[in-house]
Design a protein around this motif. Structure first.
Motif, PDB file in Angstrom:
ATOM      1  N   GLY A  81      79.925  10.087  32.861  1.00  0.00           N
ATOM      2  CA  GLY A  81      78.942   9.826  34.101  1.00  0.00           C
ATOM      3  C   GLY A  81      78.776   8.730  33.752  1.00  0.00           C
ATOM      4  N   PHE A  82      77.938   7.950  34.019  1.00  0.00           N
ATOM      5  CA  PHE A  82      77.394   6.314  34.103  1.00  0.00           C
ATOM      6  C   PHE A  82      76.677   5.740  33.750  1.00  0.00           C
ATOM      7  CE2 PHE A  82      75.002   7.769  38.031  1.00  0.00           C
ATOM      8  CZ  PHE A  82      74.523   7.109  38.240  1.00  0.00           C
ATOM      9  N   CYS A  83      76.410   4.685  33.295  1.00  0.00           N
ATOM     10  CA  CYS A  83      75.362   3.642  32.895  1.00  0.00           C
ATOM     11  C   CYS A  83      75.855   2.167  33.830  1.00  0.00           C
ATOM     12  CB  CYS A  83      75.083   3.804  31.412  1.00  0.00           C
ATOM     13  SG  CYS A  83      73.634   3.386  30.473  1.00  0.00           S
ATOM     14  N   GLY A  84      73.885   2.041  33.477  1.00  0.00           N
ATOM     15  CA  GLY A  84      74.147   0.077  34.118  1.00  0.00           C
ATOM     16  C   GLY A  84      72.802  -0.513  35.062  1.00  0.00           C
ATOM     17  N   LEU A  85      73.034  -1.968  35.345  1.00  0.00           N
ATOM     18  CA  LEU A  85      71.456  -1.900  35.670  1.00  0.00           C
ATOM     19  C   LEU A  85      71.907  -2.474  37.530  1.00  0.00           C
ATOM     20  CD1 LEU A  85      72.404  -4.826  33.035  1.00  0.00           C
ATOM     21  CD2 LEU A  85      71.095  -3.622  32.998  1.00  0.00           C
ATOM     22  N   SER A  86      70.421  -2.382  37.845  1.00  0.00           N
ATOM     23  CA  SER A  86      70.677  -2.206  39.608  1.00  0.00           C
ATOM     24  C   SER A  86      68.924  -2.563  40.029  1.00  0.00           C
ATOM     25  CB  SER A  86      71.040  -1.155  40.090  1.00  0.00           C
ATOM     26  OG  SER A  86      69.394   0.107  39.304  1.00  0.00           O
ATOM     27  N   PRO A  87      69.240  -3.906  41.126  1.00  0.00           N
ATOM     28  CA  PRO A  87      67.712  -4.090  41.448  1.00  0.00           C
ATOM     29  C   PRO A  87      67.254  -2.789  42.279  1.00  0.00           C
ATOM     30  CG  PRO A  87      70.113  -3.877  43.366  1.00  0.00           C
ATOM     31  CD  PRO A  87      70.520  -4.040  41.808  1.00  0.00           C
ATOM     32  N   GLU A  88      65.732  -3.086  41.793  1.00  0.00           N
ATOM     33  CA  GLU A  88      64.160  -2.538  42.188  1.00  0.00           C
ATOM     34  C   GLU A  88      63.281  -3.387  42.535  1.00  0.00           C
ATOM     35  OE1 GLU A  88      63.609   1.068  42.853  1.00  0.00           O
ATOM     36  OE2 GLU A  88      64.956   1.381  41.540  1.00  0.00           O
ATOM     37  N   LEU A  89      62.678  -2.787  43.763  1.00  0.00           N
ATOM     38  CA  LEU A  89      60.981  -3.224  44.108  1.00  0.00           C
ATOM     39  C   LEU A  89      60.678  -2.241  43.517  1.00  0.00           C
ATOM     40  CD1 LEU A  89      61.835  -4.066  47.693  1.00  0.00           C
ATOM     41  CD2 LEU A  89      62.084  -5.560  46.056  1.00  0.00           C
ATOM     42  N   ILE A  90      59.414  -3.445  42.885  1.00  0.00           N
ATOM     43  CA  ILE A  90      58.668  -3.000  41.983  1.00  0.00           C
ATOM     44  C   ILE A  90      57.126  -3.927  42.362  1.00  0.00           C
ATOM     45  CG2 ILE A  90      57.168  -2.551  39.655  1.00  0.00           C
ATOM     46  CD1 ILE A  90      60.169  -2.225  37.956  1.00  0.00           C
ATOM     47  N   GLU A  91      56.344  -2.956  43.310  1.00  0.00           N
ATOM     48  CA  GLU A  91      55.205  -3.758  43.746  1.00  0.00           C
ATOM     49  C   GLU A  91      56.052  -4.815  43.709  1.00  0.00           C
ATOM     50  OE1 GLU A  91      51.281  -3.167  41.394  1.00  0.00           O
ATOM     51  OE2 GLU A  91      53.126  -3.755  39.755  1.00  0.00           O
ATOM     52  N   GLY A  92      57.013  -4.904  45.456  1.00  0.00           N
ATOM     53  CA  GLY A  92      57.257  -5.770  45.949  1.00  0.00           C
ATOM     54  C   GLY A  92      57.868  -7.005  45.342  1.00  0.00           C
ATOM     55  N   THR A  93      58.547  -6.567  44.501  1.00  0.00           N
ATOM     56  CA  THR A  93      59.328  -7.830  43.201  1.00  0.00           C
ATOM     57  C   THR A  93      60.442  -6.867  42.215  1.00  0.00           C
ATOM     58  OG1 THR A  93      57.329  -8.625  42.216  1.00  0.00           O
ATOM     59  CG2 THR A  93      59.483  -9.184  41.293  1.00  0.00           C
TER      60      THR A  93
END
Length: 217
Positions: A81-93
């Motif tokens: 499978g996969f595992c890792g890090l990615s950007p996410e917008l949380i409350e505009g940040t």
């Protein structure tokens, strides 16, 4: 391991490497499985959508140095499978989140927790990230256990694309946010905003938005 493979890290049982177009057929089988994608906002993916996801991951490698990485079981040399890090917008940040998906034949063996633990080390030590988030629906108890085993202890309750979720966060200096009692709060959250995993917290009616293949996958 194929020649030219970019290995990011290794654990006792896993090789963590960059995803490539060659992974599309195998990963597409997992991401088309309803049991794997039960808590995915996108639902099951077609092979073409899996190819788009991998292209997005490769773009992240170029832009940021990290992204969702392939997990290869050492004993079988199979793509788990996969595992890792990615950007996410949380409350505009924009924040960085950890995410993962494993094919069912690799469940129940602690591989997800093993992968997440190593990815957190990479995020904090190699990429010097100040905080790493994780988004999970509380009903996804297996994933909650993985996160809590990996040091995610405190969370906020929020709304994410119409679903109730927990937003966990972990910091390099405060690796177990459950210890936050007002004395260790690098986020700037108001005192008491974080809930420990063994508390019943209040719901916060706040919508979050995801990157194209972020928490939505």
């Amino acid at each position: 391991m194929k020649e030219g493979t970019v290995v990011v890290a290794e654990t006792e049982r896993l090789v963590i490497r960059a995803l490539s177009a060659q992974d599309v057929p195998v990963l597409a089988v997992a991401l088309a499985d309803p049991s794997v994608m039960r808590y995915s906002l996108r639902g099951v993916l077609s092979e073409a959508q899996t190819a788009e996801f991998i292209e997005w991951c490769i773009g992240l490698y170029r832009e940021r140095g990290y992204g969702p990485w392939a997990l290869v079981e050492k004993d079988s040399e199979a793509l788990a499978g996969f595992c890792g890090l990615s950007p996410e917008l949380i409350e505009g940040t924009e924040e960085v989140q950890v995410g993962y998906r494993l094919a069912p034949q690799f469940w129940g063996r602690g591989l997800a927790a093993e992968a997440v633990a190593e990815v957190l080390v990479l995020g904090f030590q190699q990429f010097a990230l100040p905080v790493i988030a994780a988004i999970v629906e509380p009903e996804h108890t297996a994933s909650v256990r993985v996160l809590e085993k990996s040091g995610f202890k405190s969370f906020e309750r929020k709304r994410f694309h119409g679903r109730n979720v927990r937003i966990y966060r972990q910091w390099p200096a405060c690796a177990a946010p459950a210890s936050h009692n007002g004395s260790c709060d690098p986020t700037g959250f108001p005192a008491g905003a974080l809930e420990s995993a063994d508390q019943v917290g209040r719901s916060v009616d706040m919508e979050l938005r995801s990157a194209p293949f972020g928490g939505a996958l």
